[in-house]
Scaffold this active site. Structure first.
Site, PDB file in Angstrom:
ATOM      1  N   GLU A 177       0.876  -1.172   0.000  1.00 46.60           N
ATOM      2  CA  GLU A 177       0.000   0.000   0.000  1.00 46.60           C
ATOM      3  C   GLU A 177       0.914   1.223   0.000  1.00 46.60           C
ATOM      4  O   GLU A 177       1.785   1.330   0.858  1.00 46.60           O
ATOM      5  CB  GLU A 177      -0.883  -0.004   1.257  1.00 46.60           C
ATOM      6  CG  GLU A 177      -1.864   1.131   1.212  1.00 46.60           C
ATOM      7  CD  GLU A 177      -2.757   1.233   2.451  1.00 46.60           C
ATOM      8  OE1 GLU A 177      -2.723   0.319   3.302  1.00 46.60           O
ATOM      9  OE2 GLU A 177      -3.464   2.253   2.537  1.00 46.60           O
TER      10      GLU A 177
ATOM     11  N   LYS B 105       4.221   0.833   9.374  1.00 49.75           N
ATOM     12  CA  LYS B 105       4.408   2.082   8.631  1.00 49.75           C
ATOM     13  C   LYS B 105       3.792   3.260   9.363  1.00 49.75           C
ATOM     14  O   LYS B 105       4.328   4.364   9.353  1.00 49.75           O
ATOM     15  CB  LYS B 105       3.775   1.953   7.245  1.00 49.75           C
ATOM     16  CG  LYS B 105       4.699   1.289   6.249  1.00 49.75           C
ATOM     17  CD  LYS B 105       4.077   1.264   4.876  1.00 49.75           C
ATOM     18  CE  LYS B 105       3.021   0.183   4.798  1.00 49.75           C
ATOM     19  NZ  LYS B 105       2.463   0.006   3.457  1.00 49.75           N
TER      20      LYS B 105
ATOM     21  N   ARG C  74       4.925 -12.681   9.821  1.00 54.05           N
ATOM     22  CA  ARG C  74       5.600 -11.448   9.454  1.00 54.05           C
ATOM     23  C   ARG C  74       6.923 -11.357  10.201  1.00 54.05           C
ATOM     24  O   ARG C  74       7.125 -11.994  11.231  1.00 54.05           O
ATOM     25  CB  ARG C  74       4.725 -10.240   9.729  1.00 54.05           C
ATOM     26  CG  ARG C  74       4.388  -9.981  11.194  1.00 54.05           C
ATOM     27  CD  ARG C  74       3.739  -8.611  11.394  1.00 54.05           C
ATOM     28  NE  ARG C  74       2.752  -8.286  10.385  1.00 54.05           N
ATOM     29  CZ  ARG C  74       2.758  -7.143   9.679  1.00 54.05           C
ATOM     30  NH1 ARG C  74       3.671  -6.234   9.863  1.00 54.05           N
ATOM     31  NH2 ARG C  74       1.825  -6.908   8.802  1.00 54.05           N
TER      32      ARG C  74
HETATM   33  P1  ATP Z   1       2.666  -2.256   8.074  1.00 53.00           P
HETATM   34  O1  ATP Z   1       1.843  -2.965   9.095  1.00 53.00           O
HETATM   35  O2  ATP Z   1       4.119  -2.237   8.394  1.00 53.00           O
HETATM   36  O3  ATP Z   1       2.153  -0.917   7.727  1.00 53.00           O
HETATM   37  P2  ATP Z   1       1.358  -3.489   5.904  1.00 53.00           P
HETATM   38  O4  ATP Z   1       1.120  -4.936   5.931  1.00 53.00           O
HETATM   39  O5  ATP Z   1       0.215  -2.604   6.165  1.00 53.00           O
HETATM   40  O6  ATP Z   1       2.601  -3.178   6.809  1.00 53.00           O
HETATM   41  P3  ATP Z   1       1.555  -3.347   3.085  1.00 53.00           P
HETATM   42  O7  ATP Z   1       2.051  -2.253   2.235  1.00 53.00           O
HETATM   43  O8  ATP Z   1       0.128  -3.679   3.040  1.00 53.00           O
HETATM   44  O9  ATP Z   1       1.994  -3.018   4.553  1.00 53.00           O
HETATM   45  O10 ATP Z   1       2.433  -4.653   2.850  1.00 53.00           O
HETATM   46  C1  ATP Z   1       2.776  -5.158   1.585  1.00 53.00           C
HETATM   47  C2  ATP Z   1       3.124  -6.609   1.727  1.00 53.00           C
HETATM   48  O11 ATP Z   1       4.220  -6.758   2.631  1.00 53.00           O
HETATM   49  C3  ATP Z   1       1.979  -7.399   2.295  1.00 53.00           C
HETATM   50  O12 ATP Z   1       1.860  -8.592   1.561  1.00 53.00           O
HETATM   51  C4  ATP Z   1       2.373  -7.666   3.703  1.00 53.00           C
HETATM   52  O13 ATP Z   1       1.832  -8.855   4.161  1.00 53.00           O
HETATM   53  C5  ATP Z   1       3.897  -7.710   3.616  1.00 53.00           C
HETATM   54  N1  ATP Z   1       4.488  -7.313   4.896  1.00 53.00           N
HETATM   55  C6  ATP Z   1       4.252  -6.201   5.596  1.00 53.00           C
HETATM   56  N2  ATP Z   1       4.930  -6.191   6.759  1.00 53.00           N
HETATM   57  C7  ATP Z   1       5.628  -7.351   6.792  1.00 53.00           C
HETATM   58  C8  ATP Z   1       6.531  -7.954   7.727  1.00 53.00           C
HETATM   59  N3  ATP Z   1       6.842  -7.345   8.863  1.00 53.00           N
HETATM   60  N4  ATP Z   1       7.055  -9.152   7.413  1.00 53.00           N
HETATM   61  C9  ATP Z   1       6.757  -9.755   6.264  1.00 53.00           C
HETATM   62  N5  ATP Z   1       5.922  -9.258   5.343  1.00 53.00           N
HETATM   63  C10 ATP Z   1       5.361  -8.073   5.589  1.00 53.00           C
HETATM   64 MG    MG Z   2      -1.502  -3.490   4.611  1.00 54.77          MG
END
Ligand code: ATP
Ligand code: MG
Length: 573
Positions: free
Chosen positions: A49, A286, A276
């Protein structure tokens, strides 16, 4: 969650398969290839995102998605999950692309956006309404959420749940036309208000947002919810294996319900969840990282203390070190916290092979060699990297006045201090043995200079074999270049800053995470060092040139000190 990770990726790899080198996701893929489930295809995607910069957790997902595609002759798409116009920005899109490329992965021409599918998603919503599988709810979100009750109780049906199809169609079209205020109405999937899975209790799939979108501008004022967009985007792109983090496990029935009702054909993407990445002494959301930037706890998204990919790059990490780290930690099915020392080990390991060794004195103490001729300058030869002969040698100027590290001298040394002290001898790396004859102090009694003698017979490489206990790094005073050096420590001083109940992670910020040394002296060869170039400062650690460097102001970041705590960690893996 446990700090050591009760079950590591490696263990997981070994425990559930007869082919120990495959992780559980690869096992699924190998089986699907055998049964020809997706006509022998493997197609993954990385779906960020664009509401912030990527962090090391995303790097794990990137390495996994692109890595699996590569290993199984498949493809991996980059898809921006841009369904929320309020938090998303073009700046983030650009930074995400830069970071993925830098990590060494290529999505070729497959750059997609969930917003590319807004028309198709709208049509799909219309289809669901027509089939009696979705309805417009006029209640506020709080009421909707209250009526979902709790998993052990039946939910309460909305008074609008059984609206006639025609009425729903009319209202949805008017929602799209902008007739209603934000929050006035939502579209909900009509699934099961008594499901034990709360995500199946008539989830909201469209909401009104009177906001401009970074790609679609003002075309839309209704936006699909994440769950509605994600699986459908996978479907439209013919993704085979949709890898996501564990928190989406409970969304999987909804993911499946939605793709089943798209029903254009029999093809179904499969969602698979993995743990994760959590790192000790680090936060990984983020939203929280944005807070650090906005509230000025760090200087920017690419502040070298940030766990962002851009921060790690600026700190001196290499793409290889991050990819090796991702490999090393593997893929697990259960949450754990990975020790940040494993990441630090990866960069040491990589830079040990690649980084030229140089002399840099961080806290200089002047040494005058009283028996060395005043105007003499000689060149001594030194090797660039003992790990790699092909990196050759270079010449260093040596003269009567030198800088050594302040911490390498003690006036009254304790037992185990073998470096310089009054009357003691040490070797200057690649040069001569010197002996401390006199300590010069200022009015306040602070040591400002040492008078030493050198032994002209002791030149390194001259074949003489006299041994002394310590070898020090040094820089010649008239040739030294001034530099600023930024030393970084962990941004948080708690091993799990985000996991403490009732305490905001910011309460655990390490007040000493940045120390700036502005009077450092480095060898003249560093004059032409380029932004992000990496070095080992002998006896100290790995450093890289910060982009703040200008022609007359060199700035280095300490990537990681030399000291290796890996021995301790190695036993855990
Ligand atoms: P955050 O919680 O850090 O904001 P998010 O999951 O909202 O992360 P996205 O941009 O939606 O962020 O993530 C893109 C991809 O990266 C998704 O498939 C998500 O599952 C993966 N991802 C995000 N954080 C992690 C992590 N800590 N370890 C592994 N994969 C991750
Ligand atoms: Mg997300």
């Amino acid at each position: 969650m446990s700090i050591t990770g009760k079950k590591t990726g490696k263990e997981e790899k070994n425990s559930n398969t007869s082919k120990p080198s495959l992780n559980f996701i690869e096992n699924i893929i190998v089986d699907d290839l055998k049964t020809n489930k997706y006509e022998g295809k493997v197609h993954t995607r990385f779906p960020p995102e664009p509401n912030g910069y990527l962090h090391i957790g995303h790097a794990k997902s990137i390495c996994l998605n692109f890595g699996i595609a590569k290993k199984y002759n498949g493809l991996c798409n980059l898809r921006f999950d841009d369904t929320n116009p309020v938090t998303e920005e073009v700046e983030y899109v650009e930074s995400i692309k830069e970071d993925i490329r830098w990590l060494g992965f290529d999505w070729e021409d497959r750059e997609y956006y969930a917003s590319d599918y807004f028309d198709q998603l709208y049509d799909f919503a219309i289809k669901l309404i027509k089939e009696g599988r979705a309805y417009i709810d006029d209640q506020p979100l709080e009421a909707i959420s209250e009526q979902k009750t709790t998993p052990n109780q039946p939910g309460i049906e909305s008074p609008f749940r059984n609206r006639p199809v025609e009425k729903n169609l009319d209202l949805f079209k008017r929602m799209k036309a902008g007739e209603f205020k934000e929050g006035a109405r939502v579209l909900r999937a009509k699934i099961d208000m008594n499901s034990p899975n709360m995500h199946m209790r008539d989830p909201v799939i469209y909401r009104i947002r009177h906001a401009s979108h970074h790609r679609t501008g003002d075309k839309w004022c209704i936006y699909p919810m994440y769950d509605f967009a994600h699986g459908q985007s996978d479907y439209f792109e013919r993704i085979t294996h949709s890898l996501c983090t564990l928190e989406f496990e409970v969304h999987r029935p909804l993911y499946d319900w939605l793709v089943i009702h798209l029903k254009e054909n029999n093809y179904r993407p499969r969602q698979i969840e993995f743990a994760r990445l959590n790192l000790s002494y680090t936060i990984m959301s983020k939203r929280k990282l944005l807070e650090l930037v906005e509230e000025g706890y760090v200087n920017s998204w690419d502040d070298p203390r940030m766990p962002t990919i851009s921060g790690l790059r600026r700190r001196g990490y290499t793409p290889e070190s991050i990819r090796n780290f991702a490999d090393k930690i593997g893929v697990a099915k259960r949450d754990n916290i990975i020790d940040v020392a494993i990441l630090e080990h990866s960069i040491r390991e990589d830079l040990n092979k690649k980084a030229p060794r140089v002399m840099a004195v961080l806290q200089p103490l002047k040494v005058v060699l009283t028996n060395y001729p005043e105007d003499k300058i000689e060149e001594v030869e030194t090797i660039n990297n003992p790990e790699d002969e092909s990196m050759g040698t270079r010449k260093l100027p040596f003269s009567r006045e030198l800088y050594i590290e302040h911490a390498d001298f003690m006036e009254t040394p304790p037992n185990k201090f073998f470096r310089l002290a009054p009357g003691r001898e040490v070797r200057l790396k690649s040069a001569y043995i010197i002996k401390c004859e006199e300590v010069i102090k200022d009015d306040q009694g602070i040591i400002v200079e040492l008078r030493c003698t050198y032994d002209p017979e002791s030149k390194s490489g001259s074949g003489q074999s006299r041994k002394v206990k310590a070898t020090l790094h040094w820089v010649s005073v008239p040739h030294a270049i001034d530099a600023e050096v930024r030393l970084y420590d962990r941004l948080f001083d708690h091993h799990d800053p985000a996991g403490q109940k009732d305490q905001n992670s910011n309460e655990f910020l390490n007040p000493n995470s940045l120390e700036i040394l502005s009077n450092c002296k480095v060898e003249p060869s560093l004059k032409t060092a380029k932004s992000l170039e990496k070095f080992q400062f002998q006896r100290q650690g790995y450093f890289c040139v910060d982009p703040d460097t200008t022609e007359d102001h060199l700035v280095f970041n300490r990537t990681v000190p030399l000291r290796d705590t890996w021995e301790k960690i190695k036993n855990k893996y």
